[in-house]
Design an enzyme around this catalytic site. Sequence first.
Site: not given
Length: 200
Positions: A18, A117, A151
């Site tokens: 990536n 993700h 989070e």
Amino acid sequence: MSSKQKNIVILISGAGSNMAAIVRTAQAQDWQGAFGARVAAVISNRPAAAGLQLAQSLGVAAGVLDHQGFDSREAFDAALMQQIDRYQPALVVLAGFMRILTPAFVQHYAGRLVNIHPSLLPAFPGLNTHQRALDAGCTEAGCTVHQVTAELDHGPMLAQAAVPVLPGDSAGTLAARVQMQEHLLYPQAIRDWLRSAACR
């Protein structure tokens, strides 16, 4: 357009595919000329990461900060922040960086820290996303670029790309198809972020 140099620092832990997609896109699309932006450095927490040599071959400074040399996650993140901040980054990009970041690190780069993700968030945060998608009987999988918050995998989404789950897919075949989309989506999401930043 802002004339201030916008440095991008990319963090990796492995092969850096990536990262390479981002660097090659930045060079091909002349982000320096368009946005005053460049990939200034690639940093790995693993000395043996293949992505380090790949970054150097693409003309990008590559550095290592081995997490195994630190007694705590907090100590490592503090040292990593020092190394990153040498480049005065406009954006810090997580590209296969296999570390859970401390709240202090995330707060330090709030609003300029992004990750990709391998799922269509909010579905399947965390690990083993492709097998979990198969086990759940999903007909679609994909990837999400998002801002990083305290989070895990729950920050504001910037972009998504979907792929079909095909009959007979394994976690490996699905992962390969998703990764092809990652290599397109991540550079585009960063370009969009830079375009937006240039207008502010």
